[in-house]
Write a protein that holds these residues in place. Structure first.
Motif, short mmCIF file in Angstrom:
data_model
loop_
_atom_site.label_atom_id
_atom_site.label_comp_id
_atom_site.label_asym_id
_atom_site.label_seq_id
_atom_site.Cartn_x
_atom_site.Cartn_y
_atom_site.Cartn_z
N THR A 6 0.79 -1.27 0.05
CA THR A 6 0.11 -0.02 0.05
C THR A 6 0.83 1.38 0.08
O THR A 6 1.82 0.99 0.84
N PHE A 7 0.72 2.10 -0.85
CA PHE A 7 1.44 3.51 -1.03
C PHE A 7 0.16 4.79 -0.86
O PHE A 7 -0.80 4.36 -1.04
N THR A 8 0.84 5.74 -0.05
CA THR A 8 0.16 6.83 -0.21
C THR A 8 0.66 7.97 -1.20
O THR A 8 1.62 8.34 -1.00
N PHE A 9 -0.06 8.14 -2.07
CA PHE A 9 0.23 9.26 -3.06
C PHE A 9 -0.50 10.36 -2.89
O PHE A 9 -1.85 10.50 -3.20
N GLY A 10 -0.25 11.50 -2.25
CA GLY A 10 -0.92 12.54 -1.98
C GLY A 10 -2.32 12.24 -1.03
O GLY A 10 -1.68 11.55 0.00
N THR A 11 -3.16 12.49 -1.60
CA THR A 11 -4.56 11.98 -0.59
C THR A 11 -5.08 10.86 -0.80
O THR A 11 -5.98 10.31 -0.17
N THR A 12 -4.36 10.12 -1.80
CA THR A 12 -5.02 8.71 -2.11
C THR A 12 -4.02 7.43 -1.56
O THR A 12 -2.94 7.64 -1.79
N ARG A 13 -4.62 6.44 -1.18
CA ARG A 13 -4.08 5.36 -1.11
C ARG A 13 -4.18 4.27 -2.06
O ARG A 13 -5.20 3.85 -2.41
N ARG A 244 7.93 4.26 -3.86
CA ARG A 244 8.58 4.90 -2.85
C ARG A 244 9.02 6.17 -3.49
O ARG A 244 8.74 7.54 -2.65
N ILE A 245 9.10 6.32 -4.76
CA ILE A 245 9.85 7.68 -5.52
C ILE A 245 8.51 8.30 -5.65
O ILE A 245 8.43 9.61 -5.33
N VAL A 246 7.34 7.67 -6.16
CA VAL A 246 5.96 8.69 -6.30
C VAL A 246 5.66 9.16 -4.92
O VAL A 246 5.15 10.27 -4.96
N ALA A 247 5.81 8.13 -3.79
CA ALA A 247 4.95 8.80 -2.77
C ALA A 247 5.97 9.95 -2.14
O ALA A 247 5.12 10.99 -1.70
N ALA A 248 7.02 10.08 -2.40
CA ALA A 248 7.62 11.39 -2.22
C ALA A 248 7.53 12.45 -2.77
O ALA A 248 7.60 13.56 -2.42
N ASP A 249 6.88 12.32 -3.98
CA ASP A 249 6.70 13.70 -4.78
C ASP A 249 5.65 13.18 -5.82
O ASP A 249 5.74 12.96 -6.98
N GLU A 255 11.96 17.24 -7.61
CA GLU A 255 12.81 16.77 -8.47
C GLU A 255 12.73 15.22 -8.29
O GLU A 255 13.26 14.52 -9.20
N GLU A 256 12.18 14.49 -7.16
CA GLU A 256 12.30 13.21 -6.91
C GLU A 256 11.62 12.43 -8.03
O GLU A 256 12.46 11.60 -8.71
N ARG A 257 10.29 12.72 -8.46
CA ARG A 257 9.69 11.99 -9.29
C ARG A 257 9.87 12.24 -10.67
O ARG A 257 10.17 11.19 -11.39
N ALA A 258 10.55 13.31 -11.00
CA ALA A 258 11.18 13.53 -12.37
C ALA A 258 12.34 12.57 -12.51
O ALA A 258 12.63 12.29 -13.89
N LEU A 259 13.22 12.14 -11.55
CA LEU A 259 14.18 10.99 -11.98
C LEU A 259 13.68 9.93 -12.66
O LEU A 259 14.27 9.04 -13.33
N LEU A 260 12.28 9.42 -12.50
CA LEU A 260 11.73 8.17 -13.05
C LEU A 260 11.59 8.67 -14.66
O LEU A 260 11.47 7.60 -15.26
#
Lengths: 382, 382
Positions: A6-13, A244-249, A255-260
């Motif tokens: 389970t990941f938390t992306f902003g307000t969505t799980r 993990r990367i998306v949850a951080a950004d 810049e975190e997600r941009a690395l993807l």
């Protein structure tokens, strides 16, 4: 073998379930409505979306249930407003309300479009995805990016709208054609390069060990039969790293997600310049990653041996890594396509290049036009 | 007279500026980029969107600046994908990146569409709105609802995407045609009914006092000249009431924001049944509010004197309040249009009716089909 995250992306799980079997319609609907107040009337009946390649899987999921099914054309060329409108029409005709449920069953094109349609239908409905390709599992289905192509630009139109539930049934991979495997492997390699926790290089080693399976007789059946553990481990690693990367950004504001996007600035331009649909996304990403290694090396950011390790792995899977790419076409058209990229900041193109570990962003100012042209065109190293 | 308000809608802060003059392009661009890191290269150049009615205002805003301008057809009939695509094309042709700025100049149709386009272009760009109609100021521009019509359903497609900056220049109202004034007044009355803080009925009294101006010679010029204080006070009240309601429930997940739909379940069905564009939104909302009063009275929720006060005020502005509505057409088509409404929960239609103070939600289960039909069709009270 079932594994849930389970990941938390902003307000969505977002709940991810990697499992053997294709989920049943009852499971999908139960999960789909479970996040809300449990009320479920006629308006929360689901619609299913698939393409002609995944219609069989969709019908298996449905069993004897009679639910609205929207079958779109497969492939990048169908990833436009016409398909989105078709999906929305099925939802409207079925009388779905805001508490309706969109279930997308397919690879990245289907899940991106279903998720976009769900995100804008009545300003957002419930969404559940069944990812049926390796590329979808390790990339498209997870992380909330939705979209479709417009004016020959990949995903020019889109939203951030993470699915609440994402199923990754390994059974769906058994019938995956070879080019789909190749497409997914490129994104797997990309994610392994980004895994800063992988200090021992285990993720990359896993992928190297899979490479053998690609050359075995009876591939891809043999892969699923004899190398299932490595495959599942790779998908799990990828889900964890990307999650993990998306949850951080979640919305790529930092810049975190941009690395993807490692390799993707080159890849999207190549896909556009070649003509959308002529290259698989994975082939383009593989070439883009090789270009990124070359660029990073020229800038003194990518250690030569790391660049060679990544490019060598890409070549071992049969990807084109040299410049210029045979389908690149006219240099000017390619550079124009690069200019239309989303990954710009203050009007300047951004690229991601591998570092000694992980990757980092570099701007056009650091690169300069002559170096960029050499990276694209090939030619003697400086 | 300049008055500024800031609201927090979810993760976005919306700044509202009610002022006399139309803002300059420099102000708009400065505000548009001020929320980020201040970097501004070629890709954050703005595009402007207006319709043929507001092209003059847009050109005034531009002055001698040469910036991309997209002029769409005015009115509800242009509120479709074709216009959205035209806006996106201008943005793409101008090379806007994710840090680009969309500036929408017009009434609700223009601001809804510009905001939608901004919300999906590269998954979200900067957005600034200049609201040029009373309806836009008191309703459409504030609160983040974006969208366009599809399959003859109002705002079937949309997102929640609040503008960072919303300008409400009173100068724009001077040239507003009469039917636009009427359209805005209906939403003003609606918002006044919802104002639970207005225990003294001051907001409603303000509107009653404006009513006189509508009958004066030289309207609407006279309104802006002789009743400007009341007009500005009404707009301020409306912005505060709506802002407070939206801040409490930005994406209408609870019941709070749904109250803003007072009269709208009936209104959207009437607009669809009459044929989109044949009635102004305000006329439809006024009729819908009268129907809601009647419904609330029949359910014992709306005190008869309050119902009469609201309906009387609507009639004094010349709105049609009786059932059936002359443009309603076939009863079955109307009920079908009702069935397609977004304001459903667990498959059941929801209505908002005035209470002794404020308003409340009622479901079809509480109403029943016979009562609903009587409210729509008119006929003897029970």
């Amino acid at each position: 073998m079932k594994k849930e995250y389970t990941f938390t992306f902003g307000t969505t799980r977002s709940h991810v379930c990697i499992q053997g079997a294709i989920p049943s319609i009852d499971t999908l609907v139960e999960d789909g409505v479970s996040d809300t107040d449990g009320q479920c009337g006629t308006s929360c009946r689901p619609i299913l979306v698939c393409d002609t390649n995944t219609a069989g899987i969709a019908r298996n999921i449905l069993g004897d249930r009679d639910l609205p099914l929207c079958i779109v054309h497969p492939g990048e060329l169908s990833k436009g407003w016409t398909s989105i409108e078709a999906i929305l029409r099925v939802a409207r005709d079925a009388g779905l309300g805001r508490d309706g449920l969109f279930i997308g069953i397919g690879g990245g094109v289907v899940t991106d479009m279903t998720a976009f349609a769900a995100s804008v239908y009545m300003r957002g409905t419930r969404l559940c995805l069944v990812s049926t390709t390796l590329l979808g599992m390790v990339d498209a289905a997870l992380g909330g990016k939705t979209g479709f192509d417009l004016f020959d630009m990949k995903n020019l139109v889109g939203t951030f709208y993470p699915a609440r539930h994402i199923y990754m049934p390994l059974a769906a991979l058994k019938t995956l054609p070879n080019h789909e495997w190749k497409s997914g492997m490129a994104e797997l390699i990309k994610t392994a390069v980004l895994d800063t926790n992988d200090t021992e290089g285990e993720f990359l080693s896993l992928l190297t060990s899979l490479h053998g399976a690609f050359e075995e007789e009876g591939f891809p059946q043999s892969l699923v039969e004899h190398h299932l553990d490595q495959l599942v481990a790779s998908i799990r690693c990828s889900v964890l790293v990307k999650g993990r990367i998306v949850a951080a950004d979640p919305q790529e504001t930092g810049e975190e997600r941009a690395l993807l996007n490692l390799g993707h600035t080159f890849a999207h331009a190549l896909e556009s310049a070649a003509g959308l649909g002529r290259l698989s996304h994975g082939e383009a990403v593989a070439w883009g990653m090789a270009r990124s290694c070359e660029l990073g090396r020229a800038l003194g950011i990518t250690p030569p041996e790391r660049g060679e390790e990544i490019t060598g792995l890409l070549r071992s899977f049969g990807y084109e890594t040299a410049a210029p790419h045979p389908l690149m076409g006219d240099r000017h058209a390619f550079i124009r396509a690069l200019g239309g990229d989303k990954k710009k900041k203050a009007g300047k193109l951004m690229f991601v290049v591998p570092g000694g570990r992980g990757a980092q962003l570099v701007s056009m100012e650091m690169i300069g036009q002559p170096l960029l042209e050499r990276i694209i065109q090939g030619g003697p190293s400086v």
